[in-house]
Design an enzyme around this catalytic site. Structure first.
Site, short mmCIF file in Angstrom:
data_model
loop_
_atom_site.label_atom_id
_atom_site.label_comp_id
_atom_site.label_asym_id
_atom_site.label_seq_id
_atom_site.Cartn_x
_atom_site.Cartn_y
_atom_site.Cartn_z
CD GLU A 34 -2.46 1.91 0.47
OE1 GLU A 34 -3.27 1.19 -0.12
OE2 GLU A 34 -2.31 3.13 0.22
NE ARG A 106 -12.67 4.13 0.40
CZ ARG A 106 -11.41 4.03 0.79
NH1 ARG A 106 -11.03 4.56 1.94
NH2 ARG A 106 -10.52 3.40 0.04
CE1 TYR A 210 -24.78 6.48 2.86
CE2 TYR A 210 -25.60 7.32 0.76
CZ TYR A 210 -24.57 6.78 1.53
OH TYR A 210 -23.35 6.55 0.95
CG ASP A 289 -12.65 2.98 -8.27
OD1 ASP A 289 -13.67 2.29 -8.45
OD2 ASP A 289 -12.67 4.07 -7.67
C1 LIG Z 1 -19.04 10.45 -4.34
C2 LIG Z 1 -18.83 8.98 -4.38
C3 LIG Z 1 -19.80 8.14 -3.84
C4 LIG Z 1 -19.64 6.76 -3.92
N1 LIG Z 1 -20.63 5.96 -3.41
C5 LIG Z 1 -20.52 4.63 -3.54
C6 LIG Z 1 -21.55 3.77 -3.02
O1 LIG Z 1 -22.53 4.24 -2.44
N2 LIG Z 1 -21.40 2.42 -3.16
C7 LIG Z 1 -20.31 1.88 -3.79
O2 LIG Z 1 -20.24 0.64 -3.90
N3 LIG Z 1 -19.32 2.66 -4.27
C8 LIG Z 1 -19.39 4.02 -4.17
N4 LIG Z 1 -18.38 4.82 -4.62
C9 LIG Z 1 -17.23 4.20 -5.32
C10 LIG Z 1 -16.19 3.64 -4.37
O3 LIG Z 1 -15.78 4.61 -3.43
C11 LIG Z 1 -14.97 3.18 -5.18
O4 LIG Z 1 -15.40 2.49 -6.33
C12 LIG Z 1 -14.14 2.23 -4.33
O5 LIG Z 1 -13.70 2.88 -3.17
C13 LIG Z 1 -12.94 1.73 -5.14
O6 LIG Z 1 -12.18 0.88 -4.34
P1 LIG Z 1 -10.76 0.38 -4.84
O7 LIG Z 1 -10.25 -0.50 -3.74
O8 LIG Z 1 -10.87 -0.18 -6.21
O9 LIG Z 1 -9.87 1.68 -4.99
P2 LIG Z 1 -9.42 2.80 -3.88
O10 LIG Z 1 -10.43 2.91 -2.80
O11 LIG Z 1 -9.06 3.96 -4.70
O12 LIG Z 1 -8.12 2.15 -3.25
C14 LIG Z 1 -6.89 2.13 -3.92
C15 LIG Z 1 -5.76 1.97 -2.90
O13 LIG Z 1 -4.53 1.82 -3.63
C16 LIG Z 1 -3.54 2.64 -3.04
N5 LIG Z 1 -2.54 2.93 -4.06
C17 LIG Z 1 -2.58 3.86 -5.05
N6 LIG Z 1 -1.48 3.78 -5.82
C18 LIG Z 1 -0.72 2.78 -5.31
C19 LIG Z 1 0.53 2.20 -5.67
N7 LIG Z 1 1.25 2.66 -6.71
N8 LIG Z 1 1.02 1.18 -4.94
C20 LIG Z 1 0.33 0.70 -3.88
N9 LIG Z 1 -0.87 1.22 -3.47
C21 LIG Z 1 -1.38 2.23 -4.19
C22 LIG Z 1 -4.30 3.85 -2.54
O14 LIG Z 1 -3.58 4.53 -1.54
C23 LIG Z 1 -5.59 3.19 -2.01
O15 LIG Z 1 -5.43 2.78 -0.67
C24 LIG Z 1 -18.49 6.21 -4.53
C25 LIG Z 1 -17.49 7.04 -5.05
C26 LIG Z 1 -17.66 8.42 -4.97
C27 LIG Z 1 -16.59 9.31 -5.53
#
Ligand SMILES: Cc1cc2nc3c(=O)[nH]c(=O)nc-3n(C[C@H](O)[C@H](O)[C@H](O)COP(=O)(O)OP(=O)(O)OC[C@H]3O[C@@H](n4cnc5c(N)ncnc54)[C@H](O)[C@@H]3O)c2cc1C
Length: 388
Positions: A34, A106, A210, A289
């Site tokens: 991370e 979150r 909510y 994402d």
């Molecule tokens: C306004 C808003 C509302 C939302 N509401 C919802 C909802 O109601 N329900 C829902 O399901 N989703 C919702 N989402 C979407 C959700 O927040 C994201 O899709 C989700 O958090 C993505 O998770 P992830 O683990 O893929 O990525 P992230 O949460 O972006 O995690 C990525 C991790 O990788 C780390 N990282 C980055 N680069 C590197 C690297 N080079 N090496 C090592 N680590 C690295 C970062 O520090 C981070 O910890 C919402 C998003 C927004 C913007």
């Protein structure tokens, strides 16, 4: 399968932590790298629909989350046009004890996942360890001085793993900003405290409200047109700017009162990944994402990352030999990409519907009423009824 097989995951977000638990449950060793020095309270509320909560319940996380979540019974669709409720959808039909509908901060979700990861003997988590380079060879993938059977890029919309494996695929700005804030439930007059999810549709904007944190806090998300102020995931937002937007006569007084209750706003410029982008190559695959950042209007970004994690673990678990791993990642991508793309498109369409204005907004509200809550709710079945 040999117990020594190691999977490296870049990123300890919701997707990376869930994947670590699901993959470790299949007998692999997992190393999470991370970038951040600390896992801080990033983001605000998340809606987790049954397709996602079912995976978390299956991983044994329900007891840890129980103290934090709210289980809403309804989604109220409101229109700024008349200030009233267009329709109230019941969540009772889609949610079950093993697959509830949860509203959660979150940070609480990440905290529960982190506690499970830290107590798992097969998972190592390294903070302040950004993945910056990798080499995908036939027999292993090399990440720094580590050799692994696979590297999973769960490192978010600005994924470094994707940048190395697929440099041509970049996130695009949607032209929209998500303003996120929270307030104490007690700071709102009782008649304004939502017990379930409220979605307010307005001209070129919408507002979602909510309860979360066991009902103690209220989460607000306002989606407005705008431009990013600086590169990055989120930035501070000025309360007077959002206040000015909701001062317009077409927003009813109760939305203005809820907006005014938030002390600190953050702006999240909404970037999305193009539909149908590449998800894997050799021993490298993307998750969450990093693969499919989407508009949040179907409330499914984290949900899809959690689904990805469950399917990835299944595919890896079915690989008997180390040489089968690239085929397992290809199977994972083939299983996941069509569904994630469909959800990305659904989210985009929902935003267009929410943001209609003038006579078309009137036609939308009328069409929704004619369709009725049962048929409108049934349109979510293909998302909510998913099982791993
Ligand atoms: C306004 C808003 C509302 C939302 N509401 C919802 C909802 O109601 N329900 C829902 O399901 N989703 C919702 N989402 C979407 C959700 O927040 C994201 O899709 C989700 O958090 C993505 O998770 P992830 O683990 O893929 O990525 P992230 O949460 O972006 O995690 C990525 C991790 O990788 C780390 N990282 C980055 N680069 C590197 C690297 N080079 N090496 C090592 N680590 C690295 C970062 O520090 C981070 O910890 C919402 C998003 C927004 C913007």
């Amino acid at each position: 399968m040999t117990a020594s097989r190691t999977i490296v995951i870049a990123g300890a977000g919701i997707g990376g932590l869930t994947a670590a638990l699901a993959i470790a449950a299949r007998g692999f060793r997992v190393t999470i790298l991370e970038k951040a020095e600390r896992l801080e309270e990033v983001g605000a509320g998340l809606q987790l629909s049954p397709n996602a909560s079912r995976v978390l319940v299956g991983l044994g996380l329900a007891p840890q989350l129980a103290a934090h979540v709210v289980t809403p019974e309804t989604v109220s669709i409101m229109t700024a046009r008349s200030g009233g409720e267009v329709m109230r959808l019941s969540l009772a039909g889609s949610a079950r004890p093993d697959a509830p509908y949860w509203l959660v901060h979150r940070a609480d979700l990440q905290g529960a996942l982190l506690a499970a990861v830290q107590s798992h003997p097969g998972i190592d988590l390294h903070l302040a360890s950004p993945v910056q380079a990798m080499e995908d060879a036939t027999d292993a993938v090399r990440v720094g001085d580590r050799h692994a059977a696979a590297l999973i890029g769960a490192d978010g919309a600005w994924s470094a793993v994707r940048g190395i494996a697929f440099p041509a695929i970049q996130p695009r700005f949607s032209g929209l900003i998500a303003w996120r804030g929270t307030c104490d439930a007690a700071s709102l007059p009782p008649e304004l405290r939502p017990s379930g999810v409220q979605l307010w549709m307005g001209p070129r904007a919408h507002l979602v409200i909510y309860p979360m944190s066991a009902g103690q806090r209220i989460n607000l998300v306002a989606i407005l047109p705008g431009a990013p102020l600086a590169p990055g995931w989120s930035e501070p937002g000025a309360a007077d700017e959002i206040g000015r937007h909701f001062a317009a006569a077409h927003w009813p007084g109760n939305t203005r009162a809820m907006i005014a209750a938030v002390g600190n706003w953050r702006r999240w410029p909404l970037f999305t990944m193009p539909d149908g982008g590449a998800w894997h190559s050799g021993r490298v695959a993307l998750l969450g994402d990093a693969a499919h950042a989407m508009l949040p209007f179907a409330a499914q970004g984290a949900g899809m990352a959690i689904e990805d994690a469950a399917v990835l673990a299944q595919c890896l678990g079915a690989a008997d030999e180390d040489r089968d791993i690239p085929a397992a990642l290809a199977r994972y991508a083939a299983l996941r990409a069509p569904r994630a793309t469909r959800v990305q498109r659904t989210a985009r369409q929902q935003g267009q519907i929410y943001h209609l204005q003038g006579p078309i907004a009137f036609a939308r509200d009328t069409a929704m009423r004619l369709l009725g809550p049962i048929r409108l709710q049934a349109r979510q079945d293909w998302i909510y009824n998913w099982t791993p």
